[in-house]
Design an enzyme around this catalytic site. Structure first.
Site, mmCIF file in Angstrom:
data_model
loop_
_atom_site.group_PDB
_atom_site.id
_atom_site.type_symbol
_atom_site.label_atom_id
_atom_site.label_comp_id
_atom_site.label_asym_id
_atom_site.label_seq_id
_atom_site.Cartn_x
_atom_site.Cartn_y
_atom_site.Cartn_z
ATOM 1 N N CYS A 32 0.936 -1.182 0.092
ATOM 2 C CA CYS A 32 -0.034 0.203 0.027
ATOM 3 C C CYS A 32 0.823 1.394 0.080
ATOM 4 C CB CYS A 32 -0.951 -0.056 1.420
ATOM 5 S SG CYS A 32 -2.069 1.432 1.257
ATOM 6 N N CYS B 73 -0.633 4.119 2.091
ATOM 7 C CA CYS B 73 -0.522 4.202 3.489
ATOM 8 C C CYS B 73 1.030 4.228 3.835
ATOM 9 C CB CYS B 73 -0.875 2.559 4.127
ATOM 10 S SG CYS B 73 -2.448 1.829 3.309
ATOM 11 N N ASP B 74 2.024 3.764 3.201
ATOM 12 C CA ASP B 74 3.361 3.805 3.721
ATOM 13 C C ASP B 74 4.275 4.490 3.012
ATOM 14 O OD1 ASP B 74 2.514 1.966 5.692
ATOM 15 O OD2 ASP B 74 2.681 0.191 4.016
#
Length: 325
Positions: free
Chosen positions: A139, A142-143
């Site tokens: 992701c 997300c990261d």
């Protein structure tokens, strides 16, 4: 599980994670006493995520497992019964629905909230699995922010890979797309967007051979599928898998309407499925956003939809009983 075998619940939440536990919280606060069956991965994909910095209410960030523990505790505080167990069969033709758990126990549900999530597709190599959450992720949204001014690689060749690579250029100093063929599957528009970005390079006919490092990613080995040559990229600190997701919805195939990938289709601006009394939320029905915050939002919606449906059912039964009196 034996203590609840044969019992009928107003709401059974199948699966956990941000969607399922938020649904449980709202259903519990509505005095529906929901049962949550956590499934094979309690807490969902976030339990494999080290740091979460984009969920409101955690200004200093939080680990994925800690956040899911907080979700669970809050739902339990209001009366949600959260159990470790996997639903492996549902008899949809009868009402209430009959659910089999762990191949031996049966419970009944007046309504079902599906929050089984989706699983990222992985390559399956040992070092990839060992380093999940330590620099290997599926992701970028997300990261990506954890890799500012670093060299990262993206595995894949479809639209998702192009989108993830382009997104990562906001943070990374360099993004290398590793693709096993000599041309992308992505749309021409997405290809052009990625290939015209000066921060993006491509390694064609190549595949990830090994992720180096122990506690964090400390380089990768890339194998050329034509020559067999293995090259080490020692400065790579992040590995992003972008080869797709698979919704965990096999249990509902042939019963609920789904798209070609298996994501459950819901009705309009609701979580209603094509079967009365069954509602879907989170990544089981969201192929676009796939974020903890959006999953939690649809979990709230599913609980509210279920509550209203149950109220309508109760009113209809009361009116029928009155008419027969």
């Amino acid at each position: 599980m034996e203590d609840i075998a044969g019992k009928t619940f107003k709401v059974v939440v199948v699966g956990s994670g941000p969607a399922g536990l938020t649904a449980a919280l709202y259903a519990a606060r509505a005095d529906l006493a929901p049962l949550v069956l956590e499934g094979p991965e309690p807490g969902g994909q976030l339990t494999t995520t080290t740091d979460v910095e984009n969920f409101p209410g955690y200004p200093e960030g939080v680990t994925g497992p800690k956040m899911m523990d907080d979700f669970k505790a809050q739902a339990a505080r209001f009366g949600a019964d959260i159990r470790y167990g996997t639903v492996d069969h549902i008899e949809f033709a009868q009402r209430p629905f009959k659910l089999r758990v762990d191949e031996e126990h049966h419970i009944f549900a007046e309504s079902i909230i599906v929050s089984t999530g989706a699983s990222a597709k992985w390559l399956g190599i040992e070092s990839e699995q060992r380093m999940r959450g330590r620099g290997v992720t599926a992701c970028a949204t997300c990261d990506g922010a954890f890799f500012r001014n670093q060299h990262v690689i993206v595995i894949g060749g479809g639209d998702t890979a192009m989108e993830e690579a382009t997104f990562l250029t906001r943070y990374a100093s360099k993004v290398t797309i590793v693709h096993r063929r000599d041309e992308f599957r992505a749309s021409k528009h997405m290809q052009k967007r990625a290939l015209n970005n000066p921060k993006i390079e491509v390694m064609w006919n190549s595949e990830l051979d090994e992720v180096l490092g122990e506690q964090v990613v400390d380089g990768v080995k890339i194998k050329n599928r034509v020559t067999g040559e293995v090259q080490t990229l020692a400065d790579v600190t992040g590995v992003f898998l972008a080869i797709g997701h698979k919704p965990n919805t096999d249990l509902f195939k042939g019963v609920l309407e789904m798209d070609e990938t298996g994501y459950i289709i819901t009705e309009g601006k609701s979580t209603k499925t094509t079967l009365e009394g069954v509602f879907a939320c989170g990544d089981a029905q969201d192929s676009v956003y796939r974020q903890a915050i959006t999953a939690a939002g649809t979990g709230c919606m599913a609980a509210m939809d279920a509550e209203r449906w149950l109220e309508n059912q109760a009113e209809a039964k009361a009116e029928e009983a009155e008419a027969q009196a």
